[in-house]
Structures are given as C-alpha cells and as structure tokens.
Design a protein around this motif. Structure first.
Motif, PDB file in Angstrom:
ATOM      1  N   GLU A   2       0.953  -1.188   0.037  1.00  0.00           N
ATOM      2  CA  GLU A   2      -0.139   0.043   0.163  1.00  0.00           C
ATOM      3  C   GLU A   2       0.801   1.328   0.079  1.00  0.00           C
ATOM      4  N   GLU A   3       0.585   2.178  -0.890  1.00  0.00           N
ATOM      5  CA  GLU A   3       1.639   3.258  -1.023  1.00  0.00           C
ATOM      6  C   GLU A   3       0.871   4.412  -0.284  1.00  0.00           C
ATOM      7  N   ARG A   4       1.722   5.096   0.656  1.00  0.00           N
ATOM      8  CA  ARG A   4       1.124   6.453   1.323  1.00  0.00           C
ATOM      9  C   ARG A   4       1.979   7.736   1.253  1.00  0.00           C
ATOM     10  N   THR A   5       1.686   8.813   0.925  1.00  0.00           N
ATOM     11  CA  THR A   5       2.434   9.982   1.004  1.00  0.00           C
ATOM     12  C   THR A   5       2.510  10.444   2.356  1.00  0.00           C
ATOM     13  N   GLY A   6       3.486  11.581   2.485  1.00  0.00           N
ATOM     14  CA  GLY A   6       3.483  12.094   3.715  1.00  0.00           C
ATOM     15  C   GLY A   6       4.448  13.361   3.609  1.00  0.00           C
ATOM     16  N   GLN A   7       4.614  14.177   4.831  1.00  0.00           N
ATOM     17  CA  GLN A   7       5.242  15.104   4.864  1.00  0.00           C
ATOM     18  C   GLN A   7       5.543  15.608   6.135  1.00  0.00           C
ATOM     19  N   ALA A  12       9.303  20.679   3.857  1.00  0.00           N
ATOM     20  CA  ALA A  12      10.546  20.311   3.385  1.00  0.00           C
ATOM     21  C   ALA A  12      10.787  19.034   3.223  1.00  0.00           C
ATOM     22  N   VAL A  13      10.416  18.038   3.961  1.00  0.00           N
ATOM     23  CA  VAL A  13      10.698  16.613   3.789  1.00  0.00           C
ATOM     24  C   VAL A  13       9.384  16.132   3.102  1.00  0.00           C
ATOM     25  N   ARG A  14       9.203  15.495   2.092  1.00  0.00           N
ATOM     26  CA  ARG A  14       8.100  14.832   1.438  1.00  0.00           C
ATOM     27  C   ARG A  14       8.526  13.374   1.297  1.00  0.00           C
ATOM     28  N   ASP A 101      -0.077  11.690   4.978  1.00  0.00           N
ATOM     29  CA  ASP A 101      -1.273  12.289   4.764  1.00  0.00           C
ATOM     30  C   ASP A 101      -2.589  11.814   4.864  1.00  0.00           C
ATOM     31  N   ASP A 102      -2.578  10.367   5.056  1.00  0.00           N
ATOM     32  CA  ASP A 102      -3.797   9.588   5.432  1.00  0.00           C
ATOM     33  C   ASP A 102      -3.222   8.540   6.377  1.00  0.00           C
TER      34      ASP A 102
END
Length: 143
Positions: A2-7, A12-14, A101-102
């Motif tokens: 499962e792919e998740r994004t965040g920061q 500045a760090v993603r 992000d989620d």
C-alpha cells in the motif's frame, strides 16, 4: 503493498512509503517519549520502500548504539528512527504515523516498552503489550 504519501509540518521533507502490511505500533521508551513529546506512534517501512523527495532538510543523530533518529532541520518535526545496529543509513524506517497524509486504515499491531508507559495515558484495544525485557529480547539486546 500500500502506497502512502506524507510530509513534515513545513513540507521540506516529503516522501512516498510503501507499507506491507499497514500495521502501526507504539513505543513508550524514554527516548521515544522525549523525542516525540509522548509515545511514538510509528509504522515500519522497509528501507527499499521509502522514497524521500529531497533529503536536504533531514537531520539525523545517533541516539544509541543501535538506533538513529531523524527530524526536519527546518521545522523540527519528528520523522523516523532506524534500528540500524550502529550502521548509519541502515535499517528499516520506523516512520511517525502523524506525518502520513492519510493515516486511516492502519491496524494497531502492538505496544513496546509498555511497562514504561506513564500512568497518565493508556491505549485501548486488544493487542500485545511488550515489557522492556520482552522488547529487548525480541530485538536480541541485553537489558
């Protein structure tokens, strides 16, 4: 997977993290509490499953003989720790859940150093709660 994004807080760090499985854990050790400001809620991301867009703001320090911890050098957000056994840049990422992000849909896998949890909070749910002794034994370390 499962792919998740965040920061981090300032962006500045993603990153993009591939999670398999999407299980969260909580650490109550004194180092995590001081670093995160409370219990550390994390999710494990394999070294090859973490893509950081721009690592120039990442600041890392060796917090013990067996782990390093990273934060954003711009906003100070807690990012991750790595159980690297003393080798900088090694080990999987233990990514702070709050950066996602989620963060919905994660399953609470377990609490570690549960006997060191301050008595002002408790987590509900039926999941393993490992003591300091049990946690160190699982990671092959002396207490």
């Amino acid at each position: 997977m499962e792919e998740r994004t965040g920061q981090c807080m300032c962006g500045a760090v993603r990153f993009t993290a591939r999670l398999d499985p999407a299980k969260a854990h909580v650490c109550h050790c004194p180092q995590c509490r001081r670093w995160a400001g409370s219990a550390f809620f994390g999710v494990t991301v394999a070294k090859g499953d973490m893509a950081i867009e721009d690592a120039s703001a990442v600041r890392t320090f060796r917090s013990s003989d067996w782990a390093s911890r990273s934060s954003c050098g711009t906003c100070g957000s807690t990012l991750w720790y790595r159980f690297d056994q003393g080798e900088d840049g090694a080990g999987d990422y233990e990514l702070a859940v709050g950066l996602l992000d989620d963060a919905n849909g994660l399953v609470m896998e377990r609490e570690i150093f549960a006997d060191e949890r301050p008595d002002c909070w408790a987590l509900v749910g039926d999941h393993p709660r490992l003591s300091r002794k049990e946690t160190l034994a699982e990671f092959g370390m002396d207490g």
